[in-house]
Scaffold this active site. Structure first.
Site, PDB file in Angstrom:
ATOM      1  N   TYR A   1       0.726  -1.311  -0.115  1.00 55.85           N
ATOM      2  CA  TYR A   1       0.407   0.178   0.260  1.00 55.85           C
ATOM      3  C   TYR A   1       0.512   1.071  -0.186  1.00 55.85           C
ATOM      4  O   TYR A   1       1.870   1.856   0.978  1.00 55.85           O
ATOM      5  CB  TYR A   1      -0.367  -0.341   1.116  1.00 55.85           C
ATOM      6  CG  TYR A   1      -2.086   1.240   1.224  1.00 55.85           C
ATOM      7  CD1 TYR A   1      -1.983   1.581  -0.060  1.00 55.85           C
ATOM      8  CD2 TYR A   1      -2.237   1.475   2.709  1.00 55.85           C
ATOM      9  CE1 TYR A   1      -3.141   2.752   0.793  1.00 55.85           C
ATOM     10  CE2 TYR A   1      -3.306   2.851   3.232  1.00 55.85           C
ATOM     11  CZ  TYR A   1      -3.487   3.283   1.809  1.00 55.85           C
ATOM     12  OH  TYR A   1      -4.693   4.027   2.029  1.00 55.85           O
TER      13      TYR A   1
ATOM     14  N   HIS B   1      -2.676   7.579  -0.638  1.00 56.00           N
ATOM     15  CA  HIS B   1      -3.673   8.353   0.391  1.00 56.00           C
ATOM     16  C   HIS B   1      -3.071   9.551   1.342  1.00 56.00           C
ATOM     17  O   HIS B   1      -3.121   9.655   2.674  1.00 56.00           O
ATOM     18  CB  HIS B   1      -4.559   7.613   1.445  1.00 56.00           C
ATOM     19  CG  HIS B   1      -6.004   6.835   0.131  1.00 56.00           C
ATOM     20  ND1 HIS B   1      -5.995   5.622   0.343  1.00 56.00           N
ATOM     21  CD2 HIS B   1      -6.657   7.480  -0.098  1.00 56.00           C
ATOM     22  CE1 HIS B   1      -6.785   5.410  -0.327  1.00 56.00           C
ATOM     23  NE2 HIS B   1      -7.648   6.651  -0.977  1.00 56.00           N
TER      24      HIS B   1
END
Ligand code: ADP
Ligand code: SF4
Length: 687
Positions: free
Chosen positions: A170, A173
């Site tokens: 990940y 964001h």
């Protein structure tokens, strides 16, 4: 009904490394307020998505180590082997319906406060941590980086043991360590992990390679990456470094899940962006890689989805919110009934569950988050428990959903609405700037009710107590809504504010009925959700000079929970609205408001020709009170029960009104649910 062949492409299987998704519907990772604290609730919710046809169903962010603890928020947790069982509940629920389960492994670094673990946060360089915390994250040594890579590898192995098919690295964001290493503004290192983009991307590259080595023979390794941070050259941009990262690592992962950053930019509400708004940022990605690409953008239209695939923008239709509003969206397209899709309205009430650390809720889908604890299914409901007939008065969100769900159960239902139009507040509010999509709350229910022969709708039928008694239904539901207060009573003021009874004081109801105040006007926001900001926007568009006064630190402050706060302030200021924060209005003199600082009480006046007061609402419950106050009349009319629901009981969100209507319908003729009307996940006394 047969599926429209135009949509066949959406149901093609797609290979992702060593695994294959059965179709192109991909529920991307999304938070839900349940996380590690409520594993059964979570598993049931994710399983419902798989049952509804989503070919891939992912977790939310899953913390991989105690040094990345974002308590008090409820996210996933995979700190050690003891956490595998909870996550396996989810993979089982997803596999049961033939879908793939994906896990987003997460290490926050400088964006975790580590409140619970009390570990020291760490990141690429020394930096403050998020949320105004009086703490800093320390710069990672090379040994720390090695440790972190080891934890990530261990988490990948544990994820495989839990049954996951897709394991994420990940980097999105502005919340994940590999993303932080990529960012010039956070990474000031001078070693091989800092400086050039190649160096800043080293950690991401290593993680992809090592995750593939660890689990890549049986699991696909996905990367979630924010190609544009929407902050210009200070961040990744789709034309600059965001693009270069994709070029550099194009063939390394098995799948690219791409979006924009940060979360408020990624999950923009319908007030600020249209379906597919991310395409202008992520459109280039598929041209640079042969690996499958997932994109998001609040897609609810099957035509838009097909177009994404046919134009070579995406292989998978990624969705969080559309899958929350309608877990059965893929099935409905597959079964040739796309008109039955309960389209997301883009309001972000779902996000508020995460922010308030409570199970996810949804304006359109009242069963969201209730799959396990209440056993609610979004499409299935038990048949009627008696032959009783029901009169529902008021066709706002509460009345419409109540009539729809009762109709689905097979009851004979009459829905009486005073006006010509159905929808109540959503019909009125959907005409305010940016809120058009909210009309979908009405449209979905109107369409469903229209197909039911056992539900009769009476428009232009204002009901008084006499009419209700004459009607002859055994069960009466009053869903007559609420009106905005005119007297200023709200959070700041327990008593009416002097001068608010003047004729040039308007409420949102007046504005929605078409009245406009004289210019200049003061809008008083002591409500703190969207209404004052939207009213200010509308008045400004009509050429009126607007000052918003609020006791809070900004306009519509509750919208921090829907990710809109910053965008609202920005829009109002750009429109020329003046914002006066930290002040209450103590009196209105017709040509000026008296205000006082809420901290120092220092007074000051603001000249204005009118005032719009947005403070709180009062239930429109006169019909309810008249009925319950005359038990003899009820008895004579054969009315067994009168129930007030939605705003008529206590004004709240549209989501709360829809939920109230649905709940009434579920519980009619049902058993007594006792003091706690749902199952709870209790903490096991082990450890
Ligand atoms: P909620 O959010 O609880 O559904 P709304 O204010 O959106 O409440 O909707 C209430 C609806 O009830 C409105 O459409 C209004 O016209 C209708 N209504 C109010 N009083 C009556 C009445 N006496 N008879 C029939 N309909 C009514
Ligand atoms: Fe969409 Fe609103 Fe439901 Fe979230 S709460 S899924 S934004 S309708």
């Amino acid at each position: 009904m047969a599926r429209d062949p135009r949509y066949d492409v959406l149901f093609e299987p797609v290979k992702i490394g060593p695994v294959t998704a059965r179709n192109r519907f991909y529920q991307v990772p999304h938070c839900n307020g349940m996380g590690h604290a409520m594993p059964r609730s979570l598993a049931a919710m994710r399983g419902m998505k798989a049952e509804g046809g989503w070919g891939v169903v992912c977790t939310e962010e899953v913390e991989i180590h105690a040094k990345s603890d974002i308590s008090p928020f409820h996210e996933g947790r995979l700190w050690d082997d003891g956490d595998i069982g909870g996550l396996a509940l989810m993979t089982d629920a997803v596999h049961k319906h033939g879908s793939l389960a994906g896990i987003e492994l997460q290490f926050h670094g400088p964006t975790s406060d580590n409140h619970y673990s009390r570990e020291v946060a760490m990141g690429p360089s020394h930096s403050v941590v998020s949320n105004y915390e009086p703490a800093q994250a320390r710069a990672m040594t090379k040994a720390d980086i090695r440790d972190y890579r080891g934890w990530h590898r261990k988490a990948a192995l544990r994820a495989r043991e839990a049954g996951f098919d897709i394991v994420y690295v990940y980097a999105g964001h502005d919340l994940a360590l590999p993303h932080h290493f990529l960012q010039k503004r956070r990474n000031h290192r001078t070693d091989e992990y800092g400086g050039s983009l190649e160096n800043r991307a080293r950690l991401l590259r290593e993680l992809i390679v090592e995750t593939k080595e660890a689990v890549g023979d049986t699991c696909a390794v996905a990367v979630r990456f924010a190609v544009d941070e929407m902050m210009g050259p200070d961040g990744m941009t789709a034309e600059g470094e965001g693009r270069e990262v994709i070029e550099m690592l194009a063939e390394l992962p098995d799948l690219w899940d791409v979006n924009v950053s940060d979360w408020p930019n990624d999950s923009q509400t319908s007030r600020f962006s249209e379906e597919g708004f991310q395409e202008r940022y992520i459109g280039f990605v598929k041209k640079l890689t042969t690996k499958p690409v997932v994109v998001v953008g609040r897609y609810t239209s099957p035509d838009a989805m097909v177009s994404l695939v046919k134009r070579g923008i995406a292989d998978f239709i990624g969705a969080a919110r559309p899958s929350i509003a309608d877990p059965f969206l893929p099935k409905k397209i597959e079964e040739g009934r796309p008109d039955d899709i309960r389209e997301c309205i883009g309001c972000n009430i779902c996000v508020s569950g995460d922010y308030t650390i409570t199970p996810i809720r949804c304006t359109q889908n009242p069963t969201m988050g209730e799959e396990w604890r209440k056993g609610w299914h979004p499409e299935i409901i038990t048949g009627k428990g008696s032959e009783t007939s029901v009169l529902v008065v008021g066709a706002g969100p509460a009345g419409l959903e109540c009539a729809r769900a009762l109709g689905q159960r097979g009851y004979r239902v009459s829905l009486a609405e005073a006006g010509e139009a159905l929808g109540g507040r959503v019909t009125l509010e959907s005409k305010l700037p940016g809120l058009a999509a909210w009309g979908r709350v009405r449209d979905y229910r109107d369409y469903q009710i229209g197909k039911m022969t056992n539900v009769e709708v009476f428009r232009a039928s204002r009901m008084g107590a006499a009419e209700v008694c004459e009607f002859g239904a055994a069960e009466v539901v009053i869903a007559t809504g609420a009106t905005w207060r005119r007297d200023g009573v709200g959070r700041q003021h327990p008593f009416p504010v002097p001068g608010f009874d003047r004729p040039n004081v308007l409420t949102p109801d007046d504005i929605m009925a078409g009245r406009l105040p004289p210019s200049p006007v003061v809008v008083y926001d002591d409500d703190h959700y969207y209404m004052a900001g939207v009213i200010a926007e509308k008045l400004r568009a009509a050429g009126i000079a607007v000052t918003v006064v609020t006791p809070a630190y900004g306009v519509s402050v509750w919208t921090t929970n829907t990710l809109e706060f910053k965008a609202i302030q920005g829009r109002l200021l750009k429109l020329g609205v003046e914002i006066v924060a930290h002040r209450e209005i103590t009196a209105f003199h017709g040509d000026r408001v008296e205000t006082a600082c809420v901290h120092s009480e220092r007074p000051s006046d603001i000249a204005c020709a009118g005032l719009v007061t947005v403070t709180s609402r009062l239930p429109e419950d006169s019909l309810y009170q008249a009925l319950v106050g005359d038990s003899a009349a009820l008895k004579a009319a054969g009315i067994a029960r009168v129930t007030a629901i939605g705003d008529c009981l206590a004004p709240g969100t549209i989501a709360a009104a829809v939920y109230a209507g649905h709940r009434y319908a579920r519980e009619l003729d049902g058993p007594d649910l006792g003091d706690v009307p749902f199952k709870r996940e209790r903490v096991a006394l082990t450890g």
